[in-house]
Design a protein around this motif. Structure first.
Motif, PDB file in Angstrom:
ATOM      1  N   ILE A  15      82.610  53.660  13.296  1.00  0.00           N
ATOM      2  CA  ILE A  15      83.232  52.479  13.284  1.00  0.00           C
ATOM      3  C   ILE A  15      82.151  51.386  12.731  1.00  0.00           C
ATOM      4  O   ILE A  15      81.020  51.006  13.464  1.00  0.00           O
ATOM      5  CB  ILE A  15      83.590  51.848  14.557  1.00  0.00           C
ATOM      6  CG1 ILE A  15      85.081  52.747  14.901  1.00  0.00           C
ATOM      7  CG2 ILE A  15      84.156  50.368  14.123  1.00  0.00           C
ATOM      8  CD1 ILE A  15      85.526  52.529  16.340  1.00  0.00           C
ATOM      9  N   PRO A  16      82.040  50.961  11.378  1.00  0.00           N
ATOM     10  CA  PRO A  16      80.586  50.197  10.964  1.00  0.00           C
ATOM     11  C   PRO A  16      80.840  48.678  11.521  1.00  0.00           C
ATOM     12  O   PRO A  16      81.739  48.101  11.909  1.00  0.00           O
ATOM     13  CB  PRO A  16      80.862  50.139   9.447  1.00  0.00           C
ATOM     14  CG  PRO A  16      82.376  50.326   9.247  1.00  0.00           C
ATOM     15  CD  PRO A  16      82.850  51.246  10.336  1.00  0.00           C
ATOM     16  N   VAL A  17      79.280  48.343  11.682  1.00  0.00           N
ATOM     17  CA  VAL A  17      79.291  46.676  12.150  1.00  0.00           C
ATOM     18  C   VAL A  17      79.287  46.008  10.694  1.00  0.00           C
ATOM     19  O   VAL A  17      78.318  46.207  10.008  1.00  0.00           O
ATOM     20  CB  VAL A  17      77.926  46.714  12.993  1.00  0.00           C
ATOM     21  CG1 VAL A  17      78.197  47.264  14.393  1.00  0.00           C
ATOM     22  CG2 VAL A  17      76.902  47.607  12.266  1.00  0.00           C
ATOM     23  N   MET A  18      80.178  45.298  10.643  1.00  0.00           N
ATOM     24  CA  MET A  18      80.305  44.729   9.110  1.00  0.00           C
ATOM     25  C   MET A  18      79.351  43.848   8.717  1.00  0.00           C
ATOM     26  O   MET A  18      79.032  42.859   9.771  1.00  0.00           O
ATOM     27  CB  MET A  18      81.681  44.496   8.894  1.00  0.00           C
ATOM     28  CG  MET A  18      82.921  45.332   9.101  1.00  0.00           C
ATOM     29  SD  MET A  18      84.491  44.751   8.953  1.00  0.00           S
ATOM     30  CE  MET A  18      84.620  43.924   7.040  1.00  0.00           C
ATOM     31  N   LEU A  19      79.132  43.570   7.435  1.00  0.00           N
ATOM     32  CA  LEU A  19      78.227  42.582   6.960  1.00  0.00           C
ATOM     33  C   LEU A  19      79.380  41.426   6.488  1.00  0.00           C
ATOM     34  O   LEU A  19      80.288  41.377   6.765  1.00  0.00           O
ATOM     35  CB  LEU A  19      77.562  42.993   5.499  1.00  0.00           C
ATOM     36  CG  LEU A  19      76.259  43.986   5.795  1.00  0.00           C
ATOM     37  CD1 LEU A  19      76.113  44.385   4.436  1.00  0.00           C
ATOM     38  CD2 LEU A  19      75.390  43.571   6.722  1.00  0.00           C
ATOM     39  N   THR A  20      78.829  40.177   6.477  1.00  0.00           N
ATOM     40  CA  THR A  20      79.567  38.958   5.780  1.00  0.00           C
ATOM     41  C   THR A  20      78.909  38.635   4.631  1.00  0.00           C
ATOM     42  O   THR A  20      77.822  38.320   4.480  1.00  0.00           O
ATOM     43  CB  THR A  20      79.305  37.835   6.966  1.00  0.00           C
ATOM     44  OG1 THR A  20      80.221  38.247   8.179  1.00  0.00           O
ATOM     45  CG2 THR A  20      80.270  36.871   6.196  1.00  0.00           C
ATOM     46  N   PRO A  21      79.836  38.677   3.424  1.00  0.00           N
ATOM     47  CA  PRO A  21      79.083  38.342   2.130  1.00  0.00           C
ATOM     48  C   PRO A  21      79.226  36.760   2.036  1.00  0.00           C
ATOM     49  O   PRO A  21      80.055  36.253   2.717  1.00  0.00           O
ATOM     50  CB  PRO A  21      80.236  38.875   1.272  1.00  0.00           C
ATOM     51  CG  PRO A  21      81.142  39.603   1.859  1.00  0.00           C
ATOM     52  CD  PRO A  21      81.044  39.253   3.352  1.00  0.00           C
ATOM     53  N   PHE A  22      78.250  36.074   1.429  1.00  0.00           N
ATOM     54  CA  PHE A  22      78.317  34.838   1.105  1.00  0.00           C
ATOM     55  C   PHE A  22      78.216  34.114  -0.077  1.00  0.00           C
ATOM     56  O   PHE A  22      77.672  35.183  -1.113  1.00  0.00           O
ATOM     57  CB  PHE A  22      77.120  34.071   1.978  1.00  0.00           C
ATOM     58  CG  PHE A  22      77.172  34.321   3.560  1.00  0.00           C
ATOM     59  CD1 PHE A  22      77.897  33.255   4.254  1.00  0.00           C
ATOM     60  CD2 PHE A  22      76.422  35.032   4.145  1.00  0.00           C
ATOM     61  CE1 PHE A  22      78.072  33.355   5.347  1.00  0.00           C
ATOM     62  CE2 PHE A  22      76.570  35.129   5.476  1.00  0.00           C
ATOM     63  CZ  PHE A  22      77.249  34.480   6.188  1.00  0.00           C
ATOM     64  N   LEU A  23      78.699  33.045  -0.618  1.00  0.00           N
ATOM     65  CA  LEU A  23      78.705  32.641  -1.924  1.00  0.00           C
ATOM     66  C   LEU A  23      77.278  32.029  -2.085  1.00  0.00           C
ATOM     67  O   LEU A  23      76.553  31.609  -1.080  1.00  0.00           O
ATOM     68  CB  LEU A  23      79.804  31.539  -2.205  1.00  0.00           C
ATOM     69  CG  LEU A  23      81.238  31.999  -2.019  1.00  0.00           C
ATOM     70  CD1 LEU A  23      82.235  30.965  -2.229  1.00  0.00           C
ATOM     71  CD2 LEU A  23      81.549  33.069  -3.206  1.00  0.00           C
ATOM     72  N   GLU A  24      76.878  31.624  -3.180  1.00  0.00           N
ATOM     73  CA  GLU A  24      75.659  31.022  -3.619  1.00  0.00           C
ATOM     74  C   GLU A  24      75.644  29.585  -2.596  1.00  0.00           C
ATOM     75  O   GLU A  24      74.366  29.119  -2.370  1.00  0.00           O
ATOM     76  CB  GLU A  24      75.247  30.644  -5.022  1.00  0.00           C
ATOM     77  CG  GLU A  24      75.094  31.906  -5.863  1.00  0.00           C
ATOM     78  CD  GLU A  24      74.810  31.789  -7.318  1.00  0.00           C
ATOM     79  OE1 GLU A  24      74.649  30.610  -7.547  1.00  0.00           O
ATOM     80  OE2 GLU A  24      74.760  32.711  -7.843  1.00  0.00           O
ATOM     81  N   SER A  25      76.726  28.933  -2.503  1.00  0.00           N
ATOM     82  CA  SER A  25      76.669  27.732  -1.852  1.00  0.00           C
ATOM     83  C   SER A  25      76.445  27.650  -0.380  1.00  0.00           C
ATOM     84  O   SER A  25      76.402  26.805   0.404  1.00  0.00           O
ATOM     85  CB  SER A  25      78.203  26.918  -2.008  1.00  0.00           C
ATOM     86  OG  SER A  25      79.065  27.889  -1.413  1.00  0.00           O
ATOM     87  N   GLY A  26      76.503  29.069   0.234  1.00  0.00           N
ATOM     88  CA  GLY A  26      76.339  29.504   1.488  1.00  0.00           C
ATOM     89  C   GLY A  26      77.635  29.415   2.206  1.00  0.00           C
ATOM     90  O   GLY A  26      77.346  29.769   3.628  1.00  0.00           O
ATOM     91  N   GLU A  27      78.646  29.479   1.654  1.00  0.00           N
ATOM     92  CA  GLU A  27      79.979  29.378   2.265  1.00  0.00           C
ATOM     93  C   GLU A  27      80.216  31.129   2.262  1.00  0.00           C
ATOM     94  O   GLU A  27      79.841  31.719   1.686  1.00  0.00           O
ATOM     95  CB  GLU A  27      81.122  28.748   1.372  1.00  0.00           C
ATOM     96  CG  GLU A  27      80.902  27.089   1.613  1.00  0.00           C
ATOM     97  CD  GLU A  27      82.087  26.725   0.378  1.00  0.00           C
ATOM     98  OE1 GLU A  27      83.181  26.188   0.865  1.00  0.00           O
ATOM     99  OE2 GLU A  27      81.733  26.651  -0.748  1.00  0.00           O
TER     100      GLU A  27
END
Length: 320
Positions: A13-25
């Motif tokens: 059960i992986p601890v997920m990353l959060t991807p972000f846009l260049e804007s930081g959103e």
């Protein structure tokens, strides 16, 4: 009392990353693609909105939206769990647990160091945990001994009493102690409870002791190997390979913890996955030297996966 709650599946059960846009959103489309990546790698479930997800750097609404995006993308294929406590009174934390649960997760995770102050006793921790359990109806819960804001390990005696409520089905273990892991597993026998070890030095020994699976940051760099070890750790015909993979986990401990989570995002980039290295967390710089070390590690990963017959093709599951 024995729980009527459904236990989580055995495995990774992986601890997920959060991807972000260049804007930081938050990159929600990227998060959908990332969700498919974990599933394709062999994940038995997903842990969204956790420390690796940069949960403390997300707004309250983003925590809800990130979790809901993962739940919707998974569409029932595997269970999803997510953190639901971020400080405040126990009553306030209970209310956010309910909000997270409403996204459709299987269980809501309690951060052990957020329901009691660092200088407060285990008795106060136990009291607050039981109050939180009582205020959250019949919502399945889990505990995570998160190192931030400080690391609060749950004593076996306290864990036993919490499991006996029948409400605790997941535990992300960070005690780093094989003997303690065994004791924790033993006191929870007979309940719908799973211990998922975060410490890859003890991966095989914990699994052989009865751990339900693994929840580790390494799953954001080489998830296929974590899923593989969960499947084959006890296979008599594969013990040579099991020892080789376990030794690799030990050898790669330092690099995977350096400049994290930036280095995990970098490693996915190097493997051809569409993700930026942007992070909202303040972490050490991802230096040229660290990049070179990760590049070499990924060569080793590819070689090891080839030897084990593991294939991974990103283009097969990219969300259109």
């Amino acid at each position: 009392m024995t729980s009527t709650t459904t236990s989580l599946p055995q495995g990774f059960i992986p601890v997920m990353l959060t991807p972000f846009l260049e804007s930081g959103e938050v990159d929600y489309d990227g998060l959908k693609t990332l969700t498919e990546f974990y599933l394709n790698a062999g994940s038995a479930g997903l842990f969204a909105n956790c420390l690796s997800s940069e949960m403390y750097e997300l707004s309250e609404q983003e925590r809800i939206d990130v979790t809901k995006t993962v739940v919707d993308q998974v569409a029932g294929r595997v269970p999803v769990v997510a953190t639901g406590t971020f400080g405040g009174t126990i009553t306030e934390q209970a209310e956010f647990v309910k909000r997270i649960y409403a996204t459709g997760v299987e269980a809501v995770i309690i951060i052990s160091s957020l329901i009691v102050k660092e200088n407060e006793s285990d008795a106060i921790f136990q009291r607050n945990a039981k109050e939180l359990i009582s205020l959250t109806n019949d919502i399945p819960l889990g505990f995570y001994e998160c190192p931030v804001p400080y690391k609060r390990l749950i004593p076996v005696k306290v864990l036993k009493e919490l499991v006996e409520t029948g409400r605790v089905i997941y535990h992300k273990d960070t005690c780093l102690d094989y003997e303690e892991v065994k004791r924790r597993i033993q006191v929870a026998e007979g309940y719908q409870f799973g211990l998922y070890d975060a410490y890859m030095v003890n991966a095989v020994s914990s699994l052989k002791a009865g751990a339900a699976g693994l929840s580790c940051i390494q799953g954001n760099i080489y998830p296929e190997l974590i899923a593989w070890i969960c499947k084959y750790f006890n296979d008599a015909d594969r013990q040579g390979d099991v020892k080789k993979v376990q030794q690799f986990f030990v050898d790669s401990m330092d690099i995977v913890h350096s400049a994290y989570p930036t280095i995990a995002k970098y490693s996915l980039q190097k493997r051809g996955f569409p993700i930026l290295t942007y992070t909202r967390r303040e972490v050490e710089e991802l230096t040229k030297e660290l990049k070179n070390e990760m590049d070499q590690l990924l060569i080793t990963v590819e070689k090891l996966q080839n030897e084990l017959g593991i294939t991974s093709n990103f283009t097969e599951y990219l969300v259109k």
